[in-house]
Scaffold this active site. Sequence first.
Site, short mmCIF file in Angstrom:
data_model
loop_
_atom_site.label_atom_id
_atom_site.label_comp_id
_atom_site.label_asym_id
_atom_site.label_seq_id
_atom_site.Cartn_x
_atom_site.Cartn_y
_atom_site.Cartn_z
N HIS A 79 19.66 -28.82 56.19
CA HIS A 79 19.37 -29.93 55.27
C HIS A 79 20.29 -29.86 54.04
O HIS A 79 20.94 -30.85 53.68
CB HIS A 79 17.90 -29.85 54.86
CG HIS A 79 17.46 -30.88 53.87
ND1 HIS A 79 16.77 -32.01 54.22
CD2 HIS A 79 17.61 -30.93 52.52
CE1 HIS A 79 16.50 -32.73 53.14
NE2 HIS A 79 17.00 -32.08 52.08
N GLU A 80 20.35 -28.69 53.42
CA GLU A 80 21.11 -28.56 52.17
C GLU A 80 22.61 -28.66 52.40
O GLU A 80 23.33 -29.24 51.57
CB GLU A 80 20.75 -27.25 51.46
CG GLU A 80 19.29 -27.10 51.08
CD GLU A 80 18.78 -28.20 50.15
OE1 GLU A 80 19.60 -28.93 49.56
OE2 GLU A 80 17.55 -28.33 50.03
N GLY A 85 15.35 -24.92 48.47
CA GLY A 85 16.79 -24.85 48.28
C GLY A 85 17.31 -26.07 47.57
O GLY A 85 16.58 -27.04 47.33
#
Length: 316
Positions: A226-227, A187
């Site tokens: 995370h993204e 991602g």
Amino acid sequence: MKNLFFSAAALLLFFSCQNDQTELTTDATTAITQRKCATQDVLEAQLKEDPTLAIRMNQIEAFTQNALLTKRLVNGKVVIPVIVNVLYRTAAENISDAQIQSQIDVLNKDFTATNSDFSNTPAEFAGVAANVGITFELVKINRKSTTKSSWGTRDAMKSTKKGGLNPTSPTTNLNLWVCTIGGGILGYAQFPGGSSATDGVAIDSKYFGLSGTANYPYNLGRTASHEVGHWMNLRHIWGDASCGSDLVSDTPVAKTANYGVPVYPYVSTCLPAHNEMTMNYMDYTDDRGMFMFTNGQKSRMNALFVSGGARSGFGI
């Protein structure tokens, strides 16, 4: 403790002169053996294409540092409306509503420290482990059949003209694009300050939500955690440099990205000697190896949503 106070010139250098990154490929069949987030690579490309982006990002950074110094942070609950844009060529890529909802559920748990593995936080870091206090609400799912086998990392999935889907009201919605990215990329996100036409997060459909044992070790929805952290202005834990700075004071300095599930304590080679926070969402560990944000990261994220902040359009 990291020195987080920068002059305007130093901030400009930070956002405009990062180390060159290798060119990304778009081979959809690449086997993924280690987490790969393309956010920094995408940022480097955007900085080269738009010299004014560094200026905007430095203005956001100056605002963030001032908000932290003056403790001018969010006073209330931030709820993020989420638009999910699914681009599919195969039935497997056309993920179910249930899988999409499972990702929203993971985000809500991870950003409120109600994830079951939060209790695994080592005692050393328990004092800074944070309930970020931001929640997410799925408001719409858009689906589009395509002929593309992979989309790459140049934001084609975010453009209707290029066969993808334009973002929906990106100043008031978090847009997530779910598709096959290719090149071994799980991602990538766009940092605050980028164009509204491409604002949001792209995640490969195989690693979105609770995607099943077939996609282990990235099957617990942590790629999105995370993204979305990047989308909320968090850097990688190692600052994308050897023993670099992530602009957060309570995350220990890290030598580089960590992979798999490192056994705690993981002693850093960055001096002075200390243990690295490998279980932070902004490292590169496997999904089961990451389960916490810190208070410093929380403050950095919350600064975006105050009046005048880069994402203040989301309101409270």
